[in-house]
Design a protein around this motif. Structure first.
Motif, PDB file in Angstrom:
ATOM      1  N   ASP A   1       0.829  -1.204   0.000  1.00 35.37           N
ATOM      2  CA  ASP A   1       0.000   0.000   0.000  1.00 35.37           C
ATOM      3  C   ASP A   1       0.864   1.256   0.000  1.00 35.37           C
ATOM      4  OD1 ASP A   1      -2.243  -1.619   0.030  1.00 35.37           O
ATOM      5  OD2 ASP A   1      -2.693  -1.286   2.160  1.00 35.37           O
ATOM      6  N   ALA A   2       1.942   1.240   0.801  1.00 38.56           N
ATOM      7  CA  ALA A   2       2.831   2.409   0.881  1.00 38.56           C
ATOM      8  C   ALA A   2       3.523   2.664  -0.450  1.00 38.56           C
ATOM      9  CB  ALA A   2       3.871   2.201   1.982  1.00 38.56           C
ATOM     10  N   ALA A   3       3.844   1.618  -1.185  1.00 35.67           N
ATOM     11  CA  ALA A   3       4.489   1.781  -2.489  1.00 35.67           C
ATOM     12  C   ALA A   3       3.571   2.512  -3.460  1.00 35.67           C
ATOM     13  CB  ALA A   3       4.894   0.426  -3.059  1.00 35.67           C
ATOM     14  N   VAL A   4       2.271   2.323  -3.307  1.00 35.58           N
ATOM     15  CA  VAL A   4       1.298   2.981  -4.181  1.00 35.58           C
ATOM     16  C   VAL A   4       0.986   4.394  -3.687  1.00 35.58           C
ATOM     17  CG1 VAL A   4      -1.090   2.890  -5.015  1.00 35.58           C
ATOM     18  CG2 VAL A   4       0.286   0.801  -4.939  1.00 35.58           C
ATOM     19  N   SER A   5       0.768   4.519  -2.377  1.00 34.40           N
ATOM     20  CA  SER A   5       0.311   5.800  -1.831  1.00 34.40           C
ATOM     21  C   SER A   5       1.437   6.769  -1.500  1.00 34.40           C
ATOM     22  CB  SER A   5      -0.509   5.557  -0.559  1.00 34.40           C
ATOM     23  OG  SER A   5       0.337   5.149   0.508  1.00 34.40           O
ATOM     24  N   GLY A   6       2.620   6.242  -1.240  1.00 28.03           N
ATOM     25  CA  GLY A   6       3.724   7.087  -0.805  1.00 28.03           C
ATOM     26  C   GLY A   6       3.667   7.438   0.668  1.00 28.03           C
ATOM     27  N   ASP A   7       2.684   6.912   1.385  1.00 28.88           N
ATOM     28  CA  ASP A   7       2.521   7.164   2.822  1.00 28.88           C
ATOM     29  C   ASP A   7       2.980   5.937   3.596  1.00 28.88           C
ATOM     30  OD1 ASP A   7       1.727   7.728   5.411  1.00 28.88           O
ATOM     31  OD2 ASP A   7      -0.387   8.032   4.921  1.00 28.88           O
ATOM     32  N   ASN A   8       4.044   6.101   4.374  1.00 28.20           N
ATOM     33  CA  ASN A   8       4.633   4.976   5.101  1.00 28.20           C
ATOM     34  C   ASN A   8       4.127   4.822   6.527  1.00 28.20           C
ATOM     35  OD1 ASN A   8       6.198   4.288   2.897  1.00 28.20           O
ATOM     36  ND2 ASN A   8       7.961   5.464   3.595  1.00 28.20           N
ATOM     37  N   ALA A   9       3.171   5.643   6.956  1.00 22.65           N
ATOM     38  CA  ALA A   9       2.724   5.620   8.352  1.00 22.65           C
ATOM     39  C   ALA A   9       2.215   4.244   8.776  1.00 22.65           C
ATOM     40  CB  ALA A   9       1.659   6.686   8.580  1.00 22.65           C
ATOM     41  N   GLU A  10       1.356   3.646   7.985  1.00 20.19           N
ATOM     42  CA  GLU A  10       0.814   2.329   8.335  1.00 20.19           C
ATOM     43  C   GLU A  10       1.919   1.274   8.301  1.00 20.19           C
ATOM     44  OE1 GLU A  10      -2.650  -0.844   7.021  1.00 20.19           O
ATOM     45  OE2 GLU A  10      -2.760   1.210   6.262  1.00 20.19           O
ATOM     46  N   LEU A  11       2.834   1.395   7.353  1.00 25.99           N
ATOM     47  CA  LEU A  11       3.963   0.462   7.269  1.00 25.99           C
ATOM     48  C   LEU A  11       4.804   0.516   8.542  1.00 25.99           C
ATOM     49  CD1 LEU A  11       5.849  -1.517   5.818  1.00 25.99           C
ATOM     50  CD2 LEU A  11       6.910   0.484   4.724  1.00 25.99           C
TER      51      LEU A  11
END
Length: 111
Positions: free
Chosen positions: A54-64
């Motif tokens: 998901d982070a690779a698509v969204s650019g948001d690493n918070a959940e990762l």
């Protein structure tokens, strides 16, 4: 950073040995046994993989980052259950410095 792991090692050991399973999540995992702990590690691993995709698509690493913290935490509970801790893992990582990843992997497959 190792201070955080050291403090967490201390807390995990204390909760493993003395905490009440009704009031401590860690104690409850230890009481349920290794299979439950391994189930949690597997669950957190899967959630971490999904969060990375998901982070690779969204650019948001918070959940990762959150899921990786959960994975590390449950991995530390697993180690604690088996009489180990983060220090053992850090020592193994230190041992691998200046060793090619290919060479290190090859040494494990020969054993």
């Amino acid at each position: 950073m190792s201070d955080i792991l050291s403090e967490l090692n201390t807390i995990l050991l204390a909760r493993k040995n003395a905490a009440d399973a009704d009031s401590s999540y860690v104690a409850s995992l230890h009481q349920k046994g290794l299979n439950k702990i391994l189930e949690k590690v597997g669950e957190e691993c899967t959630e971490t993989i999904i969060a990375a995709k998901d982070a690779a698509v969204s650019g948001d690493n918070a959940e990762l980052i959150g899921e990786t913290a959960d994975l590390w935490f449950h991995s530390l509970v697993m180690l604690s259950h088996l009489g180990e801790n983060a220090d053992s893992v850090l020592a193994e990582l230190a041992r691998r410095f200046n060793i090619s990843g290919h060479d290190e992997k090859a040494s494990r497959t020969r054993n």
